[in-house]
Design an enzyme around this catalytic site. Structure first.
Site, PDB file in Angstrom:
ATOM      1  N   GLU A  60       0.821  -1.205   0.000  1.00 21.39           N
ATOM      2  CA  GLU A  60       0.000   0.000   0.000  1.00 21.39           C
ATOM      3  C   GLU A  60       0.860   1.263   0.000  1.00 21.39           C
ATOM      4  O   GLU A  60       0.520   2.254  -0.650  1.00 21.39           O
ATOM      5  CB  GLU A  60      -0.939   0.005   1.208  1.00 21.39           C
ATOM      6  CG  GLU A  60      -2.046  -1.041   1.134  1.00 21.39           C
ATOM      7  CD  GLU A  60      -2.983  -0.838  -0.039  1.00 21.39           C
ATOM      8  OE1 GLU A  60      -2.997   0.263  -0.626  1.00 21.39           O
ATOM      9  OE2 GLU A  60      -3.712  -1.790  -0.379  1.00 21.39           O
ATOM     10  N   TYR A 143      -6.379   6.046   4.827  1.00 19.94           N
ATOM     11  CA  TYR A 143      -6.516   5.027   3.788  1.00 19.94           C
ATOM     12  C   TYR A 143      -5.666   3.794   4.091  1.00 19.94           C
ATOM     13  O   TYR A 143      -6.159   2.662   4.052  1.00 19.94           O
ATOM     14  CB  TYR A 143      -6.131   5.579   2.413  1.00 19.94           C
ATOM     15  CG  TYR A 143      -5.929   4.449   1.432  1.00 19.94           C
ATOM     16  CD1 TYR A 143      -7.018   3.741   0.930  1.00 19.94           C
ATOM     17  CD2 TYR A 143      -4.648   4.024   1.063  1.00 19.94           C
ATOM     18  CE1 TYR A 143      -6.851   2.662   0.081  1.00 19.94           C
ATOM     19  CE2 TYR A 143      -4.465   2.952   0.217  1.00 19.94           C
ATOM     20  CZ  TYR A 143      -5.576   2.274  -0.272  1.00 19.94           C
ATOM     21  OH  TYR A 143      -5.400   1.192  -1.097  1.00 19.94           O
ATOM     22  N   ASP A 161      -9.183   5.734  -1.115  1.00 17.22           N
ATOM     23  CA  ASP A 161      -8.107   6.370  -1.877  1.00 17.22           C
ATOM     24  C   ASP A 161      -8.707   7.108  -3.061  1.00 17.22           C
ATOM     25  O   ASP A 161      -9.938   7.284  -3.144  1.00 17.22           O
ATOM     26  CB  ASP A 161      -7.077   5.328  -2.315  1.00 17.22           C
ATOM     27  CG  ASP A 161      -7.612   4.379  -3.383  1.00 17.22           C
ATOM     28  OD1 ASP A 161      -8.851   4.369  -3.635  1.00 17.22           O
ATOM     29  OD2 ASP A 161      -6.808   3.630  -3.973  1.00 17.22           O
TER      30      ASP A 161
END
Length: 371
Positions: A60, A143, A161
């Site tokens: 991520e 996020y 996101d």
């Protein structure tokens, strides 16, 4: 495709003209068709194989501001060399930055190490299974905390996101600026109320996937392939061209720079940038503000080295940062010895040891012998 679409439609809550869905009803109506679509269309990605918190976290962070295809080799190489949180906590910064070279936004890598050290010290080497604890860690915002919590631990929290903002803002016909934190927080809060509690991982990844593959960031959305087509207000109201709305950004500052590839006996000159500011602590070829002429290069390098200098043009290049754009003119400079004001390194070390930012990739390719 038609059979799949029929299935998505049958799972959707259809609304009548005289009784439109409320905001929360519309979001909740996404759940069935979204989960069904994701089950059939989820891409095979290396970080989805195990769904362990460490791998989810690394992926991520890498995926911020970076395309999926570009991240794949970085992710595999990173986990091969640093397979555990403890490895990341102990790695030397220069090696960490070399592993990160080319991904940009190098503070992301530094925050990875800071967080790894905290996780080892305070959480026994395992990322906490708590959204509230995750979001306290360096480099982890709402996020990323949501992604780790939902994908690795199945905690029902949203992961919003840019992809999710685009999809949801179109489904709800949100006309406000999606770059505003208040808009993002509103969507996060509503998704938290309506997302399925037992399928958090698939729900969040499904929304992200639709934003990446169907409701795409560049170009028109592929509405006929979208499982949310019948409940999408932007499509119904003809607003796909104006939603999502983003306020215009300030224009980037332009800077002209001269880059010198100073070479001597198989070695090349580099220098280390300062420990703060743009590209902090990375290495670079000597470069200076403004566009120098060939005679300027000869005069300056002669002062540094006292040698006879041979200069040839190395071409022009451009690199775009968030707020500044470099327009570079390069020169290859042959001398007998590298001036002592720079670090003289073997050319192979440029590719194996010293982290250089992508800003200089056009000139790095010249050193490698690529066109």
């Amino acid at each position: 495709m038609d059979m799949c679409k029929d299935l998505y439609q049958s799972l959707q809550v259809l609304e009548s003209e005289d009784k439109p869905l409320s905001r929360l009803e519309r979001l909740k109506a996404m759940n069935g068709p979204l989960l069904s679509w994701y089950e059939k269309h989820a891409r095979i990605l290396p970080w989805r194989e195990k769904r362990e918190a460490y791998g989810v976290w690394i992926s991520e962070i890498m995926l911020q501001q970076t395309r999926v295809e570009a991240v794949k080799p970085y992710f595999n190489r990173f986990l091969e060399e640093l397979p555990q949180v403890e490895d990341l906590a102990q790695v030397e910064e220069e090696r960490l930055l070399k592993l990160w070279e080319g991904l940009g936004y190098y503070n992301r890598a530094r925050n990875l190490k800071k967080t790894a050290q905290i996780v080892v010290k305070e959480y026994g080497g395992k990322l906490p299974a708590s959204y509230d604890e995750l979001i306290k860690l360096p480099g982890i915002g709402s996020y990323t905390a949501g992604a780790i919590a939902s994908i690795a631990y199945q905690i029902p929290v949203p992961a919003v996101d840019g992809n999710v903002l685009r999809v949801v803002s179109r489904v709800l016909a949100v006309r406000d600026d999606i770059l505003k934190q208040s808009v993002k927080r509103g969507i996060e809060n509503d998704l938290r109320l309506t997302m399925p509690k037992d399928s958090a991982s698939s729900f969040n990844q499904g929304l992200i996937e639709i934003g990446a593959m169907v409701c795409v960031p560049n170009g028109p959305p592929k509405c006929t392939e979208c499982p949310l087509e019948s409940i999408c207000l932007a499509r119904k109201e003809g607003l796909l061209g104006v939603i999502p709305y983003k306020a215009p950004k300030k224009p980037r500052r332009m800077e002209e720079r001269t880059v010198l590839l100073i070479e001597a006996e198989g070695k090349i000159a580099i220098k280390k940038r300062s420990s703060d500011g743009l590209l902090a602590s990375l290495y670079e070829f000597p470069n200076f503000e403004g566009i120098w002429k060939e005679e300027d290069v000869i005069e300056k390098v002669s002062q540094w080295s006292g040698d006879t200098v041979c200069v040839e043009e190395a071409g022009k290049a451009k690199h775009i940062f968030s707020h500044v754009e470099w327009h570079m003119t390069g020169y290859r400079v042959q001398v007998k010895t590298i001036p002592p004001v720079f670090l003289a390194v073997e050319k192979e070390e440029i590719f194996e040891k010293y982290p250089l930012p992508n800003a200089f990739c056009a000139y790095t390719k010249l050193i490698r012998g690529e066109s």
